[in-house]
Design a protein around this motif. Sequence first.
Motif, PDB file in Angstrom:
ATOM      1  N   GLY A 172     -49.809  16.382  64.046  1.00 54.38           N
ATOM      2  CA  GLY A 172     -50.423  17.753  63.644  1.00 54.38           C
ATOM      3  C   GLY A 172     -51.088  17.849  62.451  1.00 54.38           C
ATOM      4  O   GLY A 172     -52.438  18.019  62.178  1.00 54.38           O
ATOM      5  N   GLU A 173     -50.462  17.229  61.348  1.00 52.70           N
ATOM      6  CA  GLU A 173     -51.180  17.288  59.957  1.00 52.70           C
ATOM      7  C   GLU A 173     -52.153  16.345  59.752  1.00 52.70           C
ATOM      8  O   GLU A 173     -53.253  16.589  59.422  1.00 52.70           O
ATOM      9  CB  GLU A 173     -50.013  16.877  59.012  1.00 52.70           C
ATOM     10  CG  GLU A 173     -49.076  18.046  58.586  1.00 52.70           C
ATOM     11  CD  GLU A 173     -47.748  17.338  57.836  1.00 52.70           C
ATOM     12  OE1 GLU A 173     -47.445  16.185  57.810  1.00 52.70           O
ATOM     13  OE2 GLU A 173     -47.019  18.394  57.212  1.00 52.70           O
ATOM     14  N   TYR A 174     -52.268  15.131  60.501  1.00 53.42           N
ATOM     15  CA  TYR A 174     -53.249  14.273  60.496  1.00 53.42           C
ATOM     16  C   TYR A 174     -54.309  14.896  61.204  1.00 53.42           C
ATOM     17  O   TYR A 174     -55.395  14.546  60.640  1.00 53.42           O
ATOM     18  CB  TYR A 174     -52.763  12.814  61.389  1.00 53.42           C
ATOM     19  CG  TYR A 174     -53.838  11.964  61.476  1.00 53.42           C
ATOM     20  CD1 TYR A 174     -54.324  11.182  60.176  1.00 53.42           C
ATOM     21  CD2 TYR A 174     -54.455  11.756  62.683  1.00 53.42           C
ATOM     22  CE1 TYR A 174     -55.394  10.207  60.554  1.00 53.42           C
ATOM     23  CE2 TYR A 174     -55.526  10.714  62.712  1.00 53.42           C
ATOM     24  CZ  TYR A 174     -55.774   9.820  61.773  1.00 53.42           C
ATOM     25  OH  TYR A 174     -56.662   8.833  61.872  1.00 53.42           O
ATOM     26  N   LEU A 175     -54.766  15.348  62.413  1.00 42.96           N
ATOM     27  CA  LEU A 175     -55.317  15.985  63.106  1.00 42.96           C
ATOM     28  C   LEU A 175     -56.117  17.148  62.175  1.00 42.96           C
ATOM     29  O   LEU A 175     -57.333  17.254  62.203  1.00 42.96           O
ATOM     30  CB  LEU A 175     -55.034  16.285  64.759  1.00 42.96           C
ATOM     31  CG  LEU A 175     -54.710  15.250  65.393  1.00 42.96           C
ATOM     32  CD1 LEU A 175     -54.278  15.766  66.763  1.00 42.96           C
ATOM     33  CD2 LEU A 175     -55.612  14.258  65.550  1.00 42.96           C
ATOM     34  N   TYR A 176     -55.381  18.035  61.672  1.00 42.50           N
ATOM     35  CA  TYR A 176     -55.980  19.134  60.733  1.00 42.50           C
ATOM     36  C   TYR A 176     -56.565  18.356  59.838  1.00 42.50           C
ATOM     37  O   TYR A 176     -57.770  18.948  59.412  1.00 42.50           O
ATOM     38  CB  TYR A 176     -54.662  19.827  60.364  1.00 42.50           C
ATOM     39  CG  TYR A 176     -55.147  21.078  59.483  1.00 42.50           C
ATOM     40  CD1 TYR A 176     -56.167  21.853  59.901  1.00 42.50           C
ATOM     41  CD2 TYR A 176     -54.661  21.274  58.320  1.00 42.50           C
ATOM     42  CE1 TYR A 176     -56.839  22.932  59.201  1.00 42.50           C
ATOM     43  CE2 TYR A 176     -55.052  22.201  57.544  1.00 42.50           C
ATOM     44  CZ  TYR A 176     -56.013  23.058  57.891  1.00 42.50           C
ATOM     45  OH  TYR A 176     -56.718  24.159  57.297  1.00 42.50           O
ATOM     46  N   ARG A 177     -56.165  17.350  59.173  1.00 47.02           N
ATOM     47  CA  ARG A 177     -56.956  16.759  57.928  1.00 47.02           C
ATOM     48  C   ARG A 177     -58.145  16.196  58.598  1.00 47.02           C
ATOM     49  O   ARG A 177     -59.281  16.465  57.948  1.00 47.02           O
ATOM     50  CB  ARG A 177     -55.914  15.716  57.477  1.00 47.02           C
ATOM     51  CG  ARG A 177     -56.160  15.519  55.900  1.00 47.02           C
ATOM     52  CD  ARG A 177     -54.811  14.800  55.286  1.00 47.02           C
ATOM     53  NE  ARG A 177     -54.560  13.392  56.068  1.00 47.02           N
ATOM     54  CZ  ARG A 177     -53.416  13.071  56.442  1.00 47.02           C
ATOM     55  NH1 ARG A 177     -52.420  14.185  56.539  1.00 47.02           N
ATOM     56  NH2 ARG A 177     -53.219  12.140  57.142  1.00 47.02           N
TER      57      ARG A 177
ATOM     58  N   ARG B 153     -53.269  22.911  62.718  1.00 43.14           N
ATOM     59  CA  ARG B 153     -52.484  23.071  61.554  1.00 43.14           C
ATOM     60  C   ARG B 153     -50.894  23.502  61.946  1.00 43.14           C
ATOM     61  O   ARG B 153     -50.779  24.405  62.426  1.00 43.14           O
ATOM     62  CB  ARG B 153     -53.097  24.327  60.634  1.00 43.14           C
ATOM     63  CG  ARG B 153     -52.196  24.467  59.288  1.00 43.14           C
ATOM     64  CD  ARG B 153     -52.599  25.807  58.554  1.00 43.14           C
ATOM     65  NE  ARG B 153     -54.166  25.759  58.199  1.00 43.14           N
ATOM     66  CZ  ARG B 153     -54.680  27.022  57.877  1.00 43.14           C
ATOM     67  NH1 ARG B 153     -54.111  28.156  58.364  1.00 43.14           N
ATOM     68  NH2 ARG B 153     -55.933  26.763  57.619  1.00 43.14           N
ATOM     69  N   PRO B 154     -50.173  22.627  61.567  1.00 38.44           N
ATOM     70  CA  PRO B 154     -48.702  22.781  62.053  1.00 38.44           C
ATOM     71  C   PRO B 154     -48.154  24.320  61.502  1.00 38.44           C
ATOM     72  O   PRO B 154     -48.284  24.572  60.210  1.00 38.44           O
ATOM     73  CB  PRO B 154     -48.089  21.642  61.181  1.00 38.44           C
ATOM     74  CG  PRO B 154     -49.064  20.516  60.986  1.00 38.44           C
ATOM     75  CD  PRO B 154     -50.167  21.413  60.769  1.00 38.44           C
ATOM     76  N   PRO B 155     -47.573  25.173  62.218  1.00 36.09           N
ATOM     77  CA  PRO B 155     -46.920  26.536  61.881  1.00 36.09           C
ATOM     78  C   PRO B 155     -45.724  25.929  60.967  1.00 36.09           C
ATOM     79  O   PRO B 155     -44.951  25.006  61.043  1.00 36.09           O
ATOM     80  CB  PRO B 155     -46.443  26.886  63.011  1.00 36.09           C
ATOM     81  CG  PRO B 155     -47.147  25.962  64.259  1.00 36.09           C
ATOM     82  CD  PRO B 155     -47.359  24.879  63.710  1.00 36.09           C
ATOM     83  N   GLN B 156     -45.549  26.940  60.052  1.00 30.53           N
ATOM     84  CA  GLN B 156     -44.379  27.036  59.086  1.00 30.53           C
ATOM     85  C   GLN B 156     -42.973  26.658  59.899  1.00 30.53           C
ATOM     86  O   GLN B 156     -42.208  25.980  59.447  1.00 30.53           O
ATOM     87  CB  GLN B 156     -44.215  28.233  58.371  1.00 30.53           C
ATOM     88  CG  GLN B 156     -45.077  28.461  57.201  1.00 30.53           C
ATOM     89  CD  GLN B 156     -45.131  27.234  56.211  1.00 30.53           C
ATOM     90  OE1 GLN B 156     -44.030  26.622  55.950  1.00 30.53           O
ATOM     91  NE2 GLN B 156     -46.448  26.884  55.846  1.00 30.53           N
TER      92      GLN B 156
ATOM     93  N   PRO C 226     -60.011  10.970  65.904  1.00 32.93           N
ATOM     94  CA  PRO C 226     -58.734  11.355  65.923  1.00 32.93           C
ATOM     95  C   PRO C 226     -57.904  12.015  67.192  1.00 32.93           C
ATOM     96  O   PRO C 226     -58.461  13.041  67.796  1.00 32.93           O
ATOM     97  CB  PRO C 226     -59.013  12.385  64.840  1.00 32.93           C
ATOM     98  CG  PRO C 226     -60.115  11.977  63.938  1.00 32.93           C
ATOM     99  CD  PRO C 226     -60.910  11.541  64.981  1.00 32.93           C
ATOM    100  N   GLY C 227     -56.709  11.445  67.544  1.00 32.41           N
ATOM    101  CA  GLY C 227     -56.109  11.926  68.419  1.00 32.41           C
ATOM    102  C   GLY C 227     -56.710  11.639  69.966  1.00 32.41           C
ATOM    103  O   GLY C 227     -55.939  12.056  70.767  1.00 32.41           O
TER     104      GLY C 227
END
Length: 284
Positions: free
Chosen positions: A246-251, A259-262, A187-188
């Motif tokens: 970011g969402e994909y790599l965190y998953r 994890r994408p920040p708020q 990933p990435g």
Amino acid sequence: MTISITDVGVVGAGTMGHGIAHVAAAAGHRVVLYDVKRELAEKGKSSIAANLAKGVEKGKVTPEDRDAALARISTTEVLADLRRCQLVIEAAPEKLELKQQLFTELSKICAPDAILASNTSSLSLTEIAAAATNPERVAGMHFFNPVHLMKLLELVRAYQTSDATLETVKAFGEKLGKQTITVKDSPGFASSRLGIALGMEAVRMVEEGVASPEDIDRAMKLGYGHPMGPLELTDLVGLDVRLAIGEYLYRELGNPVFRPPQLLKKMVRAGRLGKKSGQGFYKY
Ligand code: NAD
């Protein structure tokens, strides 16, 4: 043994697709540039003409070379027009199902030994290759934006990729004047994994009020010699694009650094997508 490549197909004529068509034609290949609508493919060709014109202005391209490169590019909205290409590079939107569908269709259209490459910046090449017949001729060719100026070409070896395929795409990349690195499918890859880690942390630092976006970018530019700060780069690539990666790599990797920040989510929801929307961490 490498395959000789004279005709190159490019699928998707957006930011990356038109850049890939540009460098392939400039290196002497015939190029068929496909998009879902002819106007989109034509728009891609106009962007190539504009970039070549800038090259002529700067004295980096001769008017003869510009004309010859443009004459080698044809546009189409019919995928079957790519049938004569020995190499097809897909630069369609970053959606796995869409890319898989394209690889299945390209497998039916192109010769069984034609190389099918994807410019994906993060998706699994192994999953994309699984949708093709003869998946050993599938590899990742990850170009960087703007393609005609950036030197790096990241080659990705899927689980199924053969040595001959990898050698062919490497030789092709070098002919385009790129410097290649080879990474195994993960990933990435090498570039996006590090780039996104830095980018997400920079956004988190803005969220926590550690420093201003300008100063965070200055820290990396002046302290670490980066040509561009991580927030400027996030604005350039697009906040929505970086959020999705970011969402994909965190998953996939489970590492909280991705994890994408708020704050990033809120900015995307507010339509602050960076340069393309006129505002991101900076105003344009
Ligand atoms: P883009 O949105 O600028 O271009 C995508 C193009 O694909 C559009 O012209 C669109 O009309 C076309 N398209 C839509 N559906 C299609 C279909 N079914 N078949 C063929 N074409 C279709 O996107 P982009 O930034 O050029 O990204 C393309 C790919 O390159 C993505 O996989 C992305 O992750 C990757 N990538 C992007 C960058 C970057 O900086 N933008 C860098 C490296 C890799």
